[in-house]
Design an enzyme around this catalytic site. Structure first.
Site, short mmCIF file in Angstrom:
data_model
loop_
_atom_site.label_atom_id
_atom_site.label_comp_id
_atom_site.label_asym_id
_atom_site.label_seq_id
_atom_site.Cartn_x
_atom_site.Cartn_y
_atom_site.Cartn_z
N HIS A 54 18.12 -26.22 23.91
CA HIS A 54 19.08 -26.96 22.81
C HIS A 54 19.33 -28.36 23.00
CE1 HIS A 54 21.63 -26.00 26.03
NE2 HIS A 54 22.45 -26.96 25.92
N HIS B 153 21.90 -31.48 21.97
CA HIS B 153 23.46 -31.75 21.96
C HIS B 153 23.41 -33.03 20.81
CE1 HIS B 153 25.26 -29.71 25.35
NE2 HIS B 153 24.02 -29.90 25.78
#
Ligand SMILES: [Zn+2]
Length: 143
Positions: free
Chosen positions: A98, A100
């Site tokens: 992922h 941020h």
């Protein structure tokens, strides 16, 4: 292995979802560094940045750009960081890749790396090492 992000993708775990399409989901970090701290996640499970197929990574980063603009405007941030933590030493805690998006405000905090005294020779030595490894991976790079 149980993966919290896969559970969010499958809607088996709660999250404050702000964007979703067939391949990507984005939701708010439950331990935000600042309000609006958002995670952008490919729905398919990949451990980290290095294991995401290039096509999919391109889609993810385009979505990061789209969402980062909205986050910045929504929280009236002065700026933002786009970060991917890879490996325990880099602060990765969920092993489902992922990005941020962290809204930033003037003087909110500073990253503090442990600076050492680097020499020009040392920098060149590592540049040579990196160039050598890059040449080995040339064939799979499809930039
Ligand atoms: Zn997962």
């Amino acid at each position: 292995m149980e993966c919290i992000f896969c559970n969010i993708v499958n809607h088996n775990a709660e999250a404050e979802i702000i964007f979703e399409d067939d391949e990507i989901i984005a939701f708010l970090d439950i331990q935000p560094i600042n309000y609006g701290h958002t995670l952008v996640v490919p729905k398919k499970h990949y451990d980290n940045f290095l294991t995401v197929p290039q096509e999919e990574l391109s889609r993810v980063i385009k979505t990061v750009q789209y969402i980062a603009g909205a986050v910045k405007r929504s929280v009236k941030a002065d700026g933002f960081n786009v970060i991917s933590n890879n490996g325990e030493s880099a602060g990765q805690t969920v092993y489902h890749f992922h990005f941020h998006i962290i809204p930033r405000f003037a003087d909110d905090f500073t990253f503090k790396p442990r600076f050492k005294n680097y020499t020009d020779e040392g920098i060149k030595e590592y540049a040579d090492k990196i160039r050598s490894v890059l040449s080995k991976y040339k064939d799979i790079y499809n930039g």
